[in-house]
Every structure is written in C-alpha cells, then in structure tokens.
Design a protein around this motif. Structure first.
Motif, mmCIF file in Angstrom:
data_model
loop_
_atom_site.group_PDB
_atom_site.id
_atom_site.type_symbol
_atom_site.label_atom_id
_atom_site.label_comp_id
_atom_site.label_asym_id
_atom_site.label_seq_id
_atom_site.Cartn_x
_atom_site.Cartn_y
_atom_site.Cartn_z
ATOM 1 N N SER A 1 -8.418 -15.342 38.638
ATOM 2 C CA SER A 1 -8.486 -16.226 37.645
ATOM 3 C C SER A 1 -10.019 -16.307 37.035
ATOM 4 C CB SER A 1 -8.191 -17.489 38.355
ATOM 5 O OG SER A 1 -9.188 -17.748 39.270
ATOM 6 N N LYS A 2 -10.223 -17.089 35.967
ATOM 7 C CA LYS A 2 -11.489 -17.123 35.354
ATOM 8 C C LYS A 2 -12.438 -17.872 36.255
ATOM 9 C CE LYS A 2 -10.270 -16.746 30.547
ATOM 10 N NZ LYS A 2 -11.103 -15.517 30.112
ATOM 11 N N GLN B 1 -13.774 -15.305 38.658
ATOM 12 C CA GLN B 1 -14.772 -14.467 37.943
ATOM 13 C C GLN B 1 -15.962 -14.994 38.085
ATOM 14 O OE1 GLN B 1 -13.168 -13.129 34.169
ATOM 15 N NE2 GLN B 1 -14.714 -11.657 33.930
#
Length: 73
Positions: free
Chosen positions: A37-38, A41
């Motif tokens: 997922s962001k 990240q």
C-alpha cells in the motif's frame, strides 16, 4: 457466483511482512512492486532515515510504576 482468485501471484510486503495479491493496476510493473500500500511505501521512507539502535545497550528499563522508561547510560 464469485470468481476464485487463488491463481493470482502473491508477494510479501517489505515493510509490514504481510502477503498481498496481484492487482490489475500493477500489471505492467509487478516485478517492481515491493509494498502492499501507499501507507507502507511512506513508512519505508521514514524507517530508513532513522538511526539503527545499538543492540548491546538496553534502550528501556522497567520503572517502579509499571511503565517503561529510557535506560540511563
């Protein structure tokens, strides 16, 4: 009837260590995908900037009131 998605490839996120499954939006760069997922990240960037701890010195010690406090060197 729902489709079976057991045939899709999976990877393990390098941040949270959870498995995640291939998505259509990753079709062209699946070999480069590292994060599920962001959020992961973003967390990877903040973790890499922190200084690694020295494993020889204790970082916390139990206090008398049941809470943990930083050990005095």
């Amino acid at each position: 009837m729902a489709h079976s998605k057991s045939h899709l490839p999976t990877k393990v996120c390098v941040v949270c260590q959870r498995p995640f499954t291939w998505r259509k939006k990753w079709e062209k760069n699946w070999h480069e995908v590292k994060y599920c997922s962001k959020r992961c990240q973003g967390n990877s960037k903040s973790k890499s900037s922190t200084k690694p701890r020295n494993s020889e010195t204790p970082t916390t010690a139990p206090a008398t009131d049941g809470q943990y406090r930083r050990a005095v060197e």
